[in-house]
Design a protein around this motif. Structure first.
Motif, mmCIF file in Angstrom:
data_model
loop_
_atom_site.group_PDB
_atom_site.id
_atom_site.type_symbol
_atom_site.label_atom_id
_atom_site.label_comp_id
_atom_site.label_asym_id
_atom_site.label_seq_id
_atom_site.Cartn_x
_atom_site.Cartn_y
_atom_site.Cartn_z
ATOM 1 N N THR A 317 -1.508 7.108 1.795
ATOM 2 C CA THR A 317 -0.367 7.860 2.126
ATOM 3 C C THR A 317 0.688 7.269 1.653
ATOM 4 N N GLY A 318 1.306 7.678 0.874
ATOM 5 C CA GLY A 318 2.725 7.255 0.382
ATOM 6 C C GLY A 318 3.610 5.354 1.142
ATOM 7 N N THR A 319 3.605 6.547 2.838
ATOM 8 C CA THR A 319 4.449 5.419 3.218
ATOM 9 C C THR A 319 3.756 3.866 3.671
ATOM 10 N N GLU A 320 1.852 4.516 3.705
ATOM 11 C CA GLU A 320 1.269 3.397 4.336
ATOM 12 C C GLU A 320 1.400 2.181 3.322
ATOM 13 N N TRP A 321 1.709 2.448 1.609
ATOM 14 C CA TRP A 321 1.473 1.840 0.793
ATOM 15 C C TRP A 321 2.269 0.511 1.069
ATOM 16 N N GLN A 322 3.401 1.002 1.581
ATOM 17 C CA GLN A 322 4.554 -0.025 1.620
ATOM 18 C C GLN A 322 3.855 -1.963 2.850
ATOM 19 N N ASP A 323 2.534 -1.079 3.947
ATOM 20 C CA ASP A 323 2.109 -2.263 4.998
ATOM 21 C C ASP A 323 1.156 -3.255 3.887
ATOM 22 N N TYR A 324 1.250 -3.080 2.412
ATOM 23 C CA TYR A 324 0.260 -4.265 2.160
ATOM 24 C C TYR A 324 0.621 -4.037 0.362
ATOM 25 N N PRO A 325 1.718 -5.084 0.035
ATOM 26 C CA PRO A 325 2.079 -5.194 -0.559
ATOM 27 C C PRO A 325 1.222 -5.779 -2.394
ATOM 28 N N ASP A 326 -0.044 -6.270 -1.398
ATOM 29 C CA ASP A 326 -0.505 -6.989 -2.943
ATOM 30 C C ASP A 326 -1.327 -6.078 -3.739
ATOM 31 N N LEU A 327 -0.943 -4.149 -2.952
ATOM 32 C CA LEU A 327 -1.941 -3.461 -3.624
ATOM 33 C C LEU A 327 -0.437 -3.212 -4.554
ATOM 34 N N VAL A 328 -0.925 -2.435 -5.771
ATOM 35 C CA VAL A 328 -0.134 -1.752 -6.650
ATOM 36 C C VAL A 328 0.060 -0.409 -6.857
ATOM 37 N N GLN A 329 0.645 0.454 -6.583
ATOM 38 C CA GLN A 329 0.019 2.601 -6.590
ATOM 39 C C GLN A 329 0.611 2.369 -7.832
ATOM 40 N N GLY A 330 -1.124 3.181 -8.472
ATOM 41 C CA GLY A 330 -0.728 3.679 -9.244
ATOM 42 C C GLY A 330 -1.863 2.487 -10.602
ATOM 43 N N TYR A 331 -2.226 1.555 -9.756
ATOM 44 C CA TYR A 331 -2.864 -0.079 -11.235
ATOM 45 C C TYR A 331 -3.427 -0.443 -10.342
ATOM 46 N N VAL A 332 -4.025 -0.190 -9.334
ATOM 47 C CA VAL A 332 -5.224 -0.619 -8.318
ATOM 48 C C VAL A 332 -6.096 -1.144 -9.582
#
Length: 577
Positions: A317-332
RNA sequence: CGGGGUGUGGCUCAGCUUGGUUAGAGCACCGGUUUUGGGAACCGGGGGUCGGAGGUUCGAAUCCUCUCACCCCGACCA
């Protein structure tokens, strides 16, 4: 049955709450009334239809030596705890406590209970196989009950369970049940299809659903235009194309600022979605899984659940992305992706030089290849198929999609419940073994709705004669006139004594109201008695399904109508089964 | 669970925006008369306090808050 005393409150207008045609017509024809969301009362005519379907089911169950019993709807929690389903079922199970604070459930199904009953009595392979069934009310607190009888929280189900000593024996029981189901749905006048299906929470490997084809259906099925392949969307698959013959190119990173979705990347880079691989990040438990799938496809979460071994997962989810700084939302993308379980849809294996996210903001990689740029350990079929995909079974065919209503589902369960509950028998060799089980359901009340979805017009329901509340309705336009009353009553009595299920509209109402009600309720045959009848000496008969009108001479009317009833009955033939 | 919508006689709905006579219509229902081949006509009549609770106001179906019920959509597709 006389209309003058019948409790069938028909409505001229559809109640606002009803959306689909079966729901509207069941309410308008006075067959059901709502008590609460997803909970309905059957009124006399609705109940008659339900009973007709039940009786067809009983006859066909008896034919394959299944025996009827009746278990309680109210079940102690203990049994459900033995199989862990007390914890797995979640809020869909209606739970309650008795006065001593003991936990109970209103049964959503009866595997635990039937296994408990059988294990206490059946000890030897000599007593097997045994198949038991019941027709009973079930409770499921659905997320969203809807469409009247189609998805209720309380509904009528036929559930059968087979106990077998071997896999071969289970297959025999299963095949018997398959043919019984085919006969049942044929006798109900359905256009249906049996499809391969997922087992879900019930368990087991092999299962098939019986789908009544109808636009209002909640399920999507796929079948081959050439061979006999047919499957529900949950399990439908496709034959992969031959691996691309393209020469493998060197991958490179390209700038794609603010291009995140497949659509955006596709138009920005000028490549088709079929040349893009998207990387979806799912969270299950406290782990992450990256799912690779072709850009124009969607993930089938039923299939993913099988691979992940869990039903409890969701897209990050939107907020969970923040827990994984290595994952770039939209460019994984899969290249250089670490700390994530990588699962690829098998279709990726035939792709060459595709596009993926570069794991950097505003960048994608082109000309990426499995083996060259990254490795895949886990391959699986994870996609939702589309109409036009290649048939997985035959070489030539393509898949066609259709909407269906699931009215039956049969499962080869295996030993899931017997092992969990310690339900054993002694086999020929003297060894204790768990029963091998099958279970087999029919949504009886849902079948009522399905019949209407398939058989209606703008005037009302058109019941197949085998499940109609009455086969014939005699419409007497002026029942207060002695000559009409006399004719009508004599036909009514004559048909009744021949075993025809006949209703007579003896109300003092306008002709229009009687015609409209007869069409709405959907009696297969209407017999019209009016002043014309007395003067012409002919009785007029209308066939609801075709609108065809026939005239029979008075002195032969009952006999001719009886023959017509038999003709309509025989048109719903079992020969095809 | 999230989002959207709707609750006004038995049913379908109007009235609500811009508070102000006794809350309306059609269908259904009751009585009567005439009718009776596709949801009859006329006359007369009964029935609702506007989902519920609280609030604002001289005054609330109408405004505000909370709550309940029902319907629909969606399960974040990078």
């Amino acid at each position: 049955m006389r209309f003058s005393i019948l409790f069938t409150p028909t409505l001229k207008e559809s109640p606002a709450e009803a959306e689909v045609v079966s729901h509207k017509l069941l309410l308008r024809a006075g067959m059901i009334r709502k008590v609460a969301a997803g909970i309905y009362a059957f009124l006399p005519l609705g109940l008659r239809v339900l009973r007709k379907i039940e009786n067809i089911i009983r006859e066909e169950m008896d034919r394959i030596n299944a025996q009827e019993l009746l278990m309680p709807a109210l079940q102690p929690a203990d049994l459900w705890k033995k199989t862990e389903r007390w914890f797995q079922y979640g809020p869909e199970m209606m739970r309650l406590k008795d006065r001593n604070e003991r936990d109970f459930a209103l049964g959503p199904t009866h595997e635990e209970l039937i296994t408990d009953i059988v294990m206490k009595e059946v000890r030897s392979y000599r007593q097997l196989p045994i198949t038991l069934y019941q027709i009973q009310v079930k409770f499921r607190d659905e997320i969203r009950p809807r469409f009247g009888l189609m998805r209720g929280r309380e509904f009528i189900m036929k559930d059968a369970y087979s106990f077998n000593a071997s896999i071969e024996e289970l297959k025999k029981s299963y095949d018997d049940m398959y043919s019984a189901y085919s006969r049942i749905f044929t006798r109900c006048g359905f256009k249906f299809r049996a499809v391969e299906a997922a087992s879900g929470l019930i368990g087991g490997k092999v299962s098939q659903e019986f789908m009544v084809l109808a636009e209002a259906g909640e399920d999507t099925i796929y079948y081959c235009d050439t061979c006999d392949y047919a499957a529900s969307q949950d399990v439908a698959t496709t034959r992969l194309e031959e691996p691309s013959a393209e020469e493998i190119k060197q991958s490179e990173i390209v700038r794609t600022p603010n291009q995140k979705s497949v659509e955006e990347v596709s138009s920005f880079l000028g490549v088709q979605a079929e040349k893009i691989v998207k990387t979806l990040i799912y969270k299950y438990g406290d782990q992450l899984a990256a799912v690779l799938i072709r850009g124009d496809r969607d993930v089938n979460e039923e299939k993913l659940a099988q691979v992940l071994g869990s039903n409890d997962f969701h897209l990050l989810t939107g907020t969970e992305w923040q827990d994984y700084p290595d994952l770039v939302q939209g460019y994984v993308g899969p290249v250089g992706l670490r700390g994530v379980r990588l699962v690829a849809d098998n279709e990726i294996s035939v792709m060459r030089n595709f596009v993926v996210g570069a794991n950097k903001a505003g960048a994608h990689m082109i000309n990426v290849n499995v083996g060259e740029d990254f490795q895949v350990q886990e391959w699986a079929d994870l996609k939702i198929v589309k109409a036009g995909d290649r048939c997985p079974k035959c070489k030539e065919g393509a898949l066609i999609s259709a909407k269906g209503i699931e009215v039956g589902h049969i499962f080869q369960l295996g030993t899931k419940y017997s092992e969990a509950m310690g339900a054993m028998f002694v086999d020929e060799d003297g060894q204790q073994k768990p029963y091998i089980m099958g279970c087999y359901g029919i949504g009886v009340s849902r079948a009522v709705a399905a019949a209407i979805e398939q058989n209606h017009d703008d005037k009302g329901i058109i019941w197949p004669i085998t499940i109609a509340p009455y086969e014939v309705s005699i419409i007497v336009l002026n029942y207060d006139r002695e000559e009409q009353k006399k004719i009508a009553d004599s036909i009514f009595d004559a048909l009744g004594s021949k075993g025809v299920e006949v209703a007579i509209d003896d109300r003092i109402e306008s002709a229009g109201k009687k015609f409209a009600d007869a069409d709405l309720i959907g009696f297969p045959i209407q017999v019209i008695i009016g002043s014309r009848t007395a003067s012409s000496g002919n009785v007029e008969v209308k066939i609801r399904a075709t609108g065809e009108r026939l005239e029979y001479p008075l002195d032969k009317a009952a006999e001719n109508i009886y023959e017509l009833v038999q003709k309509l009955r025989s048109e719903i033939s079992l020969e095809a089964v």
